[in-house]
Design an enzyme around this catalytic site. Structure first.
Site, PDB file in Angstrom:
ATOM      1  N   LYS A 270     -33.120  41.334  -6.407  1.00  0.00           N
ATOM      2  CA  LYS A 270     -34.415  41.246  -7.092  1.00  0.00           C
ATOM      3  C   LYS A 270     -34.866  42.643  -7.516  1.00  0.00           C
ATOM      4  O   LYS A 270     -34.339  43.651  -7.035  1.00  0.00           O
ATOM      5  CB  LYS A 270     -35.456  40.602  -6.177  1.00  0.00           C
TER       6      LYS A 270
ATOM      7  N   ARG B 267     -47.289  34.018   3.361  1.00  0.00           N
ATOM      8  CA  ARG B 267     -47.141  34.260   1.925  1.00  0.00           C
ATOM      9  C   ARG B 267     -46.791  32.926   1.265  1.00  0.00           C
ATOM     10  O   ARG B 267     -47.656  32.245   0.745  1.00  0.00           O
ATOM     11  CB  ARG B 267     -46.078  35.332   1.652  1.00  0.00           C
TER      12      ARG B 267
ATOM     13  N   TYR C 116     -51.095  72.969  -8.973  1.00  0.00           N
ATOM     14  CA  TYR C 116     -52.455  72.486  -9.172  1.00  0.00           C
ATOM     15  C   TYR C 116     -53.209  72.417  -7.845  1.00  0.00           C
ATOM     16  O   TYR C 116     -52.672  71.961  -6.835  1.00  0.00           O
ATOM     17  CB  TYR C 116     -52.439  71.099  -9.800  1.00  0.00           C
TER      18      TYR C 116
END
Length: 371
Positions: free
Chosen positions: A35, A130, A256
């Protein structure tokens, strides 16, 4: 010239990891879970290495079509089942097996007209909450499916929520055993973590295991165990090169937000990789990285296209890193040194799964060095 960043997929590692799964469950059949485009590795790239599995499991009908196009004639399982009635016709045409986890999917099957009966995997919600039928409704769902002419075989499955942790699988395994007692059909319970940690129990191994992250060389229970403990090899290396070196003095800052302040004179390297390549923004100072095979650390904040690394450990080793030096963000360096994707993910507050799947489209990917 393109930027020097590249992801390399290693076929030998995929094959070795599949063998490792078979060692854990010599009597079970193995689903190779591909998947999310094989966890970011690319189904077309991993197919030849994983075709020794007994079947492939995925979510997307287009990916299933792609597998058939690659020449796979064995089982393919749709892990979330079908999403609308017309999907069943494609399942019939391509010979796909599919999970049934809700009444709506049974309704679709009941209304489907086809000459090719379906092989389904009836999913139990054993506690993960689920997908799947609650234990008290599981047998009635099985009976509904069994009465349909559109269904010729029913296999039984569940998914463990804590196979990778201290809670373990005992309560959910017991729920599955109770719900499926005396029901015919092949069983599938183990995910990667259960396959490695709990498969000594024959009732856990069952008939099919679902090998996912383990095939790609990540430890399913990290940091409890690392990939080396399980004998897994990284199937993906993300590597780049230094494109600059800066000499710092005490008090100089990097990047940064001035997140890193040099404690004294030191050299840092600038690597051509940033969060736009899929490297986690949250992997700040201390995240492990390899430069010319030597372990060091990221310093400062990750930028869109660059990150900075501490070169002190290399200089202490008598090396002189510079422009073009190899930087391994995760995976295997040219020297053979390995940096686990799980370590990098942990430093960024995430999982190796996410890093694999989040590799940016702009990063070139090769299989064994070939595009």
């Amino acid at each position: 010239m393109p930027r020097p960043i590249q992801a390399r997929i290693h076929s030998s590692a995929l094959q070795a990891n599949l063998r490792r799964v078979r060692q854990s469950v010599p009597d079970a059949k193995v689903w190779a879970v591909v998947k999310a485009n094989a966890y970011g590795h690319g189904i077309a790239r991993v197919f030849e290495s994983l075709r020794g599995a007994d079947g492939f499991a995925l979510l997307d009908l287009a990916e299933a079509q792609g597998l058939r196009g690659l020449g796979w004639r064995g089982p393919i399982l749709l892990l979330e089942g079908v999403f609308e009635p017309r999907d069943l016709e494609l399942c019939s045409r391509l010979g796909l097996w599919h999970v049934v986890h809700c009444d709506e999917q049974i309704d679709m099957l009941a209304a489907h007209r086809s000459q090719a009966p379906q092989h389904v995997f009836l999913k139990l919600n054993a506690g993960m909450n689920r997908l799947g039928f609650a234990p008290q409704r599981y047998r009635s769902a099985w009976a509904r499916l069994g009465a349909l002419a559109q269904v010729d075989e029913i296999s039984l499955m569940a998914h463990f929520s804590d196979a990778d942790g201290p809670r373990g699988i005992a309560p959910q395994l017991a729920a599955f055993v109770r719900a499926t007692q005396d029901l015919p059909g092949a069983r599938s319970l183990c995910n990667s973590a259960a396959t490695l940690r709990h498969a000594a129990d024959a009732s856990v191994r069952a008939d099919w295991v679902r090998a996912g992250i383990v095939l790609y060389g990540s430890a399913p229970d990290f940091p409890g165990h690392d990939a080396g403990h399980w004998g897994l090899q990284p199937a993906m290396t993300l590597a780049t090169r230094l494109i600059g070196v800066q000499q710092l003095q005490a008090g100089d800052t990097v990047g940064y937000g001035a997140r890193f302040v040099a404690p004294g004179p030191m050299a840092i390297g600038v690597a051509a990789c940033g969060y736009a390549d899929g490297y986690p923004l949250h992997c700040g100072t201390g995240t492990p990285v390899l430069v010319d095979g030597i372990r060091t650390r990221v310093v400062g904040r990750v930028s869109m296209d660059m990150l900075t690394v501490d070169l002190t450990p290399l200089q202490r080793a008598g090396l002189q890193p510079g422009f073009g030096s190899e930087v391994t963000l995760w995976g295997r360096a040219s020297s053979g040194a390995v940096l686990s994707i799980d370590e990098v993910a942990q430093a960024g507050g995430t999982l190796g799964y996410e890093l694999m799947c989040a590799l940016a489209q702009r990063v070139p990917v090769t299989l064994d060095g070939r595009a």
